[in-house]
Design a protein around this motif. Structure first.
Motif, mmCIF file in Angstrom:
data_model
loop_
_atom_site.group_PDB
_atom_site.id
_atom_site.type_symbol
_atom_site.label_atom_id
_atom_site.label_comp_id
_atom_site.label_asym_id
_atom_site.label_seq_id
_atom_site.Cartn_x
_atom_site.Cartn_y
_atom_site.Cartn_z
ATOM 1 N N ASN A 93 0.814 -1.215 0.000
ATOM 2 C CA ASN A 93 0.000 0.000 0.000
ATOM 3 C C ASN A 93 0.848 1.265 0.000
ATOM 4 O O ASN A 93 0.528 2.257 -0.654
ATOM 5 C CB ASN A 93 -0.977 -0.004 1.181
ATOM 6 C CG ASN A 93 -0.307 -0.181 2.519
ATOM 7 O OD1 ASN A 93 0.528 -1.069 2.693
ATOM 8 N ND2 ASN A 93 -0.650 0.652 3.497
ATOM 9 N N SER A 127 -2.160 -6.271 -4.160
ATOM 10 C CA SER A 127 -3.428 -6.180 -3.419
ATOM 11 C C SER A 127 -3.746 -4.729 -3.063
ATOM 12 O O SER A 127 -4.722 -4.461 -2.365
ATOM 13 C CB SER A 127 -3.347 -7.028 -2.136
ATOM 14 O OG SER A 127 -2.239 -6.636 -1.346
ATOM 15 N N SER A 128 -2.913 -3.802 -3.529
ATOM 16 C CA SER A 128 -3.051 -2.393 -3.115
ATOM 17 C C SER A 128 -3.717 -1.544 -4.190
ATOM 18 O O SER A 128 -3.692 -1.879 -5.368
ATOM 19 C CB SER A 128 -1.659 -1.816 -2.825
ATOM 20 O OG SER A 128 -0.959 -2.636 -1.937
ATOM 21 N N ASP A 133 -5.085 2.427 2.200
ATOM 22 C CA ASP A 133 -4.384 1.398 2.982
ATOM 23 C C ASP A 133 -5.080 0.053 2.885
ATOM 24 O O ASP A 133 -4.480 -0.981 3.169
ATOM 25 C CB ASP A 133 -4.274 1.836 4.454
ATOM 26 C CG ASP A 133 -3.214 2.907 4.637
ATOM 27 O OD1 ASP A 133 -2.280 2.951 3.805
ATOM 28 O OD2 ASP A 133 -3.324 3.706 5.582
ATOM 29 N N ASP A 134 -6.367 0.087 2.528
ATOM 30 C CA ASP A 134 -7.102 -1.177 2.404
ATOM 31 C C ASP A 134 -6.609 -1.970 1.199
ATOM 32 O O ASP A 134 -6.090 -1.402 0.243
ATOM 33 C CB ASP A 134 -8.600 -0.901 2.218
ATOM 34 C CG ASP A 134 -9.182 -0.234 3.443
ATOM 35 O OD1 ASP A 134 -8.753 -0.591 4.551
ATOM 36 O OD2 ASP A 134 -10.050 0.642 3.289
ATOM 37 N N GLY A 135 -6.822 -3.254 1.253
ATOM 38 C CA GLY A 135 -6.409 -4.106 0.142
ATOM 39 C C GLY A 135 -7.573 -4.830 -0.492
ATOM 40 O O GLY A 135 -8.622 -5.025 0.136
ATOM 41 N N HIS A 162 -1.237 -7.494 1.433
ATOM 42 C CA HIS A 162 -2.187 -7.475 2.557
ATOM 43 C C HIS A 162 -2.476 -8.901 3.042
ATOM 44 O O HIS A 162 -2.176 -9.863 2.360
ATOM 45 C CB HIS A 162 -3.497 -6.813 2.149
ATOM 46 C CG HIS A 162 -3.352 -5.351 1.871
ATOM 47 N ND1 HIS A 162 -2.884 -4.880 0.660
ATOM 48 C CD2 HIS A 162 -3.605 -4.262 2.633
ATOM 49 C CE1 HIS A 162 -2.860 -3.544 0.691
ATOM 50 N NE2 HIS A 162 -3.293 -3.142 1.869
ATOM 51 N N HIS A 163 -3.110 -8.990 4.199
ATOM 52 C CA HIS A 163 -3.374 -10.304 4.765
ATOM 53 C C HIS A 163 -4.806 -10.736 4.470
ATOM 54 O O HIS A 163 -5.721 -9.930 4.415
ATOM 55 C CB HIS A 163 -3.091 -10.325 6.268
ATOM 56 C CG HIS A 163 -3.560 -9.111 6.990
ATOM 57 N ND1 HIS A 163 -3.176 -7.843 6.671
ATOM 58 C CD2 HIS A 163 -4.405 -8.975 8.033
ATOM 59 C CE1 HIS A 163 -3.754 -6.974 7.470
ATOM 60 N NE2 HIS A 163 -4.512 -7.638 8.304
ATOM 61 N N ASN A 175 -7.431 -3.611 7.421
ATOM 62 C CA ASN A 175 -6.742 -3.875 6.146
ATOM 63 C C ASN A 175 -6.698 -5.335 5.709
ATOM 64 O O ASN A 175 -5.900 -5.704 4.836
ATOM 65 C CB ASN A 175 -5.305 -3.319 6.134
ATOM 66 C CG ASN A 175 -5.219 -1.859 6.496
ATOM 67 O OD1 ASN A 175 -4.253 -1.431 7.069
ATOM 68 N ND2 ASN A 175 -6.240 -1.102 6.165
ATOM 69 N N ILE A 177 -7.863 -7.991 3.327
ATOM 70 C CA ILE A 177 -8.367 -7.660 1.984
ATOM 71 C C ILE A 177 -9.897 -7.734 1.951
ATOM 72 O O ILE A 177 -10.508 -8.588 2.589
ATOM 73 C CB ILE A 177 -7.740 -8.539 0.871
ATOM 74 C CG1 ILE A 177 -7.891 -10.021 1.147
ATOM 75 C CG2 ILE A 177 -6.303 -8.174 0.631
ATOM 76 C CD1 ILE A 177 -7.474 -10.884 -0.022
ATOM 77 N N HIS A 199 2.743 -6.628 5.426
ATOM 78 C CA HIS A 199 1.894 -5.502 5.840
ATOM 79 C C HIS A 199 1.818 -5.241 7.336
ATOM 80 O O HIS A 199 1.840 -4.088 7.752
ATOM 81 C CB HIS A 199 0.482 -5.662 5.270
ATOM 82 C CG HIS A 199 -0.404 -4.476 5.486
ATOM 83 N ND1 HIS A 199 -0.058 -3.208 5.054
ATOM 84 C CD2 HIS A 199 -1.614 -4.355 6.097
ATOM 85 C CE1 HIS A 199 -1.033 -2.354 5.391
ATOM 86 N NE2 HIS A 199 -1.975 -3.020 6.026
ATOM 87 N N ARG A 200 1.704 -6.255 8.172
ATOM 88 C CA ARG A 200 1.446 -5.984 9.580
ATOM 89 C C ARG A 200 2.701 -5.821 10.431
ATOM 90 O O ARG A 200 2.617 -5.552 11.624
ATOM 91 C CB ARG A 200 0.564 -7.100 10.179
ATOM 92 C CG ARG A 200 -0.815 -7.143 9.592
ATOM 93 C CD ARG A 200 -1.443 -5.770 9.511
ATOM 94 N NE ARG A 200 -2.478 -5.575 10.503
ATOM 95 C CZ ARG A 200 -2.961 -4.394 10.866
ATOM 96 N NH1 ARG A 200 -2.472 -3.291 10.353
ATOM 97 N NH2 ARG A 200 -3.923 -4.305 11.738
#
Ligand code: FE2
Ligand code: FE2
Length: 279
Positions: A93, A127-128, A133-135, A162-163, A175, A177, A199-200
Motif C-alpha cells: 500500500n 493487493s493495493s 491502505d485497504d487491500g 495485505h493479509h 486492512n 483484503i 503488511h502488519r
C-alpha cells in the motif's frame, strides 16, 4: 481411516509438492525512506544475514517505500541491488501512494505475474490501490490465481501484500483484503500449499485446511511492534515438507516456527514459542 477422509478412491490428503530442495527467503516491508521510517543499519545487517543464507529465491511482499516517492523508489532499487540472487517483488500500500503506482512497474516490473521457478509456480499479486491502505484483489486477480494453479501440474505459491485473515499482535485488525472470503475460498479449494503476505510488521503463520498462510515481519522499518523487532522468514521446501523459520535480525537468532508435512497433513506450529511473545 475415517470414511470422511476419502473421496471416492482419492485419499483426502494435501496436494503434494514433490518439489526438489528449494530455499525461499520471504522478506517484507523494507520501507526505504529519507526520514525516520527506514533503518539503514538494520537493512545492512539484514542483507548480510540474507546473503549468507543463499536462498534460491527472495520473495519481497511489498512496502519497499514509505510514501511511494521517486527518491524512495531510487533508494529501494539501490538497496535491493545489495541482495544476492533472484528476487520477485510485488507492491504494498505504501508503494502506491503519491502516484507511486506509476513508478513501481518502471523500477520493479509487472505488479501481477505468474512465474515458473524450478518445480514451483509463483503467482505475485498487487493487493493495493492508489492512496488507500485497504487491500483488495478483485476478480481479475482471482482469475490469475486460478490460471496459475491450472497452468501446469506444478504446485503454486501465491504472494500479495495485505493479509487474507486477521494477524495477531498487530493492533486493530484493519486492512484484511476486502474480498478475503472469495480469495480464501479459491486458495483453499485449490489446496494451494503456501501463501506469503506482509503488511502488519509482525511474523505469523497458520495452517488452514491444507494451506499454510505466512506473514513476514518488517525487514528494516523502524516501526516494529513491541519486542518483535525486525525479522524475515526462511522457507525451506523439501519434497513434501515446508519449514518456516523466523530470523530475528537484531540479535541474529532464528527459530523454526512451522513444519508442515503435506504427505500426511501434519503441521507443527511453534508460533507461541517465539520468545518475543512471552516477554
Ligand atoms: Fe509496511
Ligand atoms: Fe503495508
Amino acid at each position: 481411516m475415517h470414511p470422511l477422509l476419502k473421496q471416492g478412491n482419492k485419499t483426502y490428503l494435501s496436494k503434494r509438492l514433490y518439489a526438489p530442495g528449494m530455499k525461499l527467503a520471504h522478506i517484507s516491508d523494507i520501507h526505504c525512506n529519507e526520514g525516520n521510517d527506514f533503518n539503514p543499519k538494520m537493512f545492512e545487517k539484514a542483507v548480510t544475514l540474507l546473503n549468507k543464507i543463499d536462498a534460491d529465491l527472495v520473495f519481497i511482499t511489498g512496502d519497499l517505500t514509505t510514501w511511494g516517492l521517486l527518491s524512495e523508489y531510487e533508494l529501494a532499487r539501490k538497496k535491493l541491488g545489495e541482495i544476492n540472487g533472484e528476487t520477485v517483488v510485488i507492491p504494498g500500500n505504501h508503494d502506491e501512494r503519491n502516484l507511486g503506482f506509476k513508478l513501481f512497474p518502471e523500477f520493479f516490473g509487472e505488479t501481477d505475474f505468474i512465474h515458473t521457478y524450478k518445480e514451483i509456480t509463483i503467482v505475485g499479486l498487487s493487493s493495493s490501490e492508489p492512496d488507500k491502505d485497504d487491500g483488495r484483489l478483485g476478480r481479475g486477480r482471482h482469475r490469475l490465481i486460478e490460471e496459475g494453479i491450472h497452468k501446469n501440474a506444478k504446485p503454486t505459491i501465491i504472494g500479495f501484500h495485505h493479509h487474507v485473515i486477521p494477524v495477531p499482535n498487530s493492533g486493530r485488525e484493519t486492512n484484511i483484503i476486502e474480498d478475503a472470503g472469495e480469495t480464501l475460498d479459491i486458495i483453499l479449494k485449490n489446496e494451494v500449499p503456501l501463501v506469503l503476505m506482509g503488511h502488519r510488521h509482525v511474523p505469523y503463520g497458520v495452517k488452514i485446511h491444507k494451506t499454510l498462510l505466512v506473514n513476514a515481519g518488517t525487514f528494516s522499518c523502524t516501526r516494529t511492534r513491541a519486542h518483535f523487532g525486525n525479522t524475515f522468514n526462511i522457507i525451506d521446501i523439501e519434497r513434501d515438507m515446508i519449514t518456516v523459520t523466523v530470523v530475528n535480525i537484531g540479535d541474529e537468532t532464528q527459530k523454526d516456527i512451522i513444519t508442515y508435512d503435506l504427505s500426511d497433513g501434519c503441521c507443527y506450529n511453534g508460533y507461541y514459542e517465539i520468545e518475543s511473545l512471552n516477554k
